[in-house]
Scaffold this motif. Sequence first.
Motif, PDB file in Angstrom:
ATOM      1  N   UNK A 265     -53.264 -18.369 -15.848  1.00  0.00           N
ATOM      2  CA  UNK A 265     -54.608 -18.230 -16.406  1.00  0.00           C
ATOM      3  C   UNK A 265     -55.248 -16.967 -15.841  1.00  0.00           C
ATOM      4  N   UNK A 266     -55.980 -16.254 -16.691  1.00  0.00           N
ATOM      5  CA  UNK A 266     -56.636 -15.015 -16.268  1.00  0.00           C
ATOM      6  C   UNK A 266     -58.093 -15.018 -16.715  1.00  0.00           C
ATOM      7  N   UNK A 267     -58.870 -14.176 -16.067  1.00  0.00           N
ATOM      8  CA  UNK A 267     -60.268 -13.950 -16.424  1.00  0.00           C
ATOM      9  C   UNK A 267     -60.382 -12.549 -17.000  1.00  0.00           C
ATOM     10  N   UNK A 268     -61.040 -12.427 -18.147  1.00  0.00           N
ATOM     11  CA  UNK A 268     -61.175 -11.141 -18.826  1.00  0.00           C
ATOM     12  C   UNK A 268     -62.539 -10.527 -18.505  1.00  0.00           C
ATOM     13  N   UNK A 269     -62.603  -9.200 -18.422  1.00  0.00           N
ATOM     14  CA  UNK A 269     -63.886  -8.551 -18.111  1.00  0.00           C
ATOM     15  C   UNK A 269     -64.818  -8.539 -19.315  1.00  0.00           C
ATOM     16  N   UNK A 281     -47.229  -6.520 -24.948  1.00  0.00           N
ATOM     17  CA  UNK A 281     -46.415  -7.164 -23.918  1.00  0.00           C
ATOM     18  C   UNK A 281     -46.241  -6.143 -22.798  1.00  0.00           C
ATOM     19  N   UNK A 282     -47.015  -6.344 -21.717  1.00  0.00           N
ATOM     20  CA  UNK A 282     -47.048  -5.372 -20.633  1.00  0.00           C
ATOM     21  C   UNK A 282     -46.983  -6.099 -19.294  1.00  0.00           C
ATOM     22  N   UNK A 283     -46.532  -5.400 -18.267  1.00  0.00           N
ATOM     23  CA  UNK A 283     -46.461  -6.009 -16.947  1.00  0.00           C
ATOM     24  C   UNK A 283     -47.882  -6.285 -16.439  1.00  0.00           C
ATOM     25  N   UNK A 284     -48.048  -7.215 -15.510  1.00  0.00           N
ATOM     26  CA  UNK A 284     -49.395  -7.569 -15.032  1.00  0.00           C
ATOM     27  C   UNK A 284     -50.231  -6.382 -14.561  1.00  0.00           C
ATOM     28  N   UNK A 285     -49.596  -5.364 -13.959  1.00  0.00           N
ATOM     29  CA  UNK A 285     -50.363  -4.204 -13.488  1.00  0.00           C
ATOM     30  C   UNK A 285     -51.078  -3.502 -14.637  1.00  0.00           C
ATOM     31  N   UNK A 292     -58.264  -7.242 -16.168  1.00  0.00           N
ATOM     32  CA  UNK A 292     -57.798  -8.628 -16.243  1.00  0.00           C
ATOM     33  C   UNK A 292     -57.367  -9.070 -14.846  1.00  0.00           C
ATOM     34  N   UNK A 293     -57.830 -10.236 -14.415  1.00  0.00           N
ATOM     35  CA  UNK A 293     -57.451 -10.727 -13.091  1.00  0.00           C
ATOM     36  C   UNK A 293     -57.049 -12.198 -13.159  1.00  0.00           C
ATOM     37  N   UNK A 294     -56.202 -12.595 -12.251  1.00  0.00           N
ATOM     38  CA  UNK A 294     -55.771 -13.988 -12.203  1.00  0.00           C
ATOM     39  C   UNK A 294     -56.950 -14.887 -11.858  1.00  0.00           C
ATOM     40  N   UNK A 295     -57.020 -16.029 -12.525  1.00  0.00           N
ATOM     41  CA  UNK A 295     -58.134 -16.949 -12.306  1.00  0.00           C
ATOM     42  C   UNK A 295     -58.081 -17.578 -10.926  1.00  0.00           C
TER      43      UNK A 295
END
Length: 432
Positions: A265-269, A281-285, A292-295
């Motif tokens: 789960x992530x939180x969007x700005x 489809x991209x790597x987390x970085x 975008x950050x992990x919740x």
Amino acid sequence: MAIDRRVFLVLLLAGCADTSPQGPLTAITPPQPAPKPQTPAAPQPVPATPVPAGELAFDTWLRDFRGRAIAQGLSPALLDRELAGVTPDPKVISLDSRQPEFSKPVGDYIKGVISDDRVAVGRRKREELTYLPTIEARYGVPRDILLAVWAMESAFGQLQGNFDVVRSMVSLAADGRRRAWAEGELIAALKIIDSGEVTRAQLRGSWAGAMGQTQFLPSSYRSTAVDFDGDGRRDIWGSDADSLASAANLLAKGGWKPGAGWAKEVILPAGFDYSVTEVEKQIPAWWEARGVRRADGLPWTAADAASPAMLLLPAGAAGPAFLALPNHFAIRTYNNSTSYALGIGLLADRFGGGAPPVTPWPVETPLSMSDRMAAQIALARVGFNPGPADGVIGAGTRKALRAWQQSQQLPADGYMSNDMVSRLKAQAGITP
């Protein structure tokens, strides 16, 4: 709508047609001379009762299928024995073609999947089944994912279905909507019987032909089921170990990456560009560079940090957001549904002690079938082709909706809400 006008015209013409026994009165004709007596005609034979069209079509399909089955290596004797007297099952055909009036919102679906009772049973099984670590080590699929599949597919083996798989596949093949697929599964079922591994009486499953505790189709059983307990039988009906190991083998063949997660789960700005949903489809970085950050605030593991991830907004911008890793798509080899894969993954997380999503699921009103179809027709009318107007809000419809939302300067999350349906119908001139 054009389709409504056509239906109205058909009904109007039908209502105006003359149905009186004497036919329409077109003119008054003068009296005619009485006819001369005629020699009585010889009695005519009563015609035979015609074969109903459905039965005739079934017989034709069955005769044609027999030739295709023999070409696939099945013997005439086997076909004679197993298909003698077989008839389509009306219940199977009804279930295959039935369109529900309402679609369950994903939040309601997930809440139904992750009940306290199910979580408790899964955690207990996690401790009791001593062979789970061995299965996990052999196939690379975590025990919690396997327990979630087991729970979802058959309530831990309790609800396997009692349909005759051969008759179900005969019914689906003869009906024709998914003929090629159903014929392939029927041939696979007959080959299982021919091998002597499983009898026709044992070949029981769901109405759609999925069998056993982990609901394998006949073709998957032949290619993927395993004898884990070593008794010489691949028993996905009676053996928990065989069932779970077979599910692990299926997921491994579907691309499961050992040591990696399934989604986070992530939180969007604020002001995020939602149009990248289900596209990039991209790597987390790459996602982190866009805010975008992990919740949960935790760092990515090395395996996950190196994996391409896709953003999912299953309930739109107002609901939880997820970065789906490759293992999410491996889960979808079981059922190619975002909601299903989320249900499996989130249930597995709970078995392992994880928490529910940080962002709550929004309270939603289900969309009726007519509204979903009207939205698809509206998208096509305003120049955004979603594919067939079938009421299924799949990837094609979501892509078209995102493009339309962008054109209207709306958040392009691809989520078909009641508000989106109303806006689309208004722009396309579709009246309620």
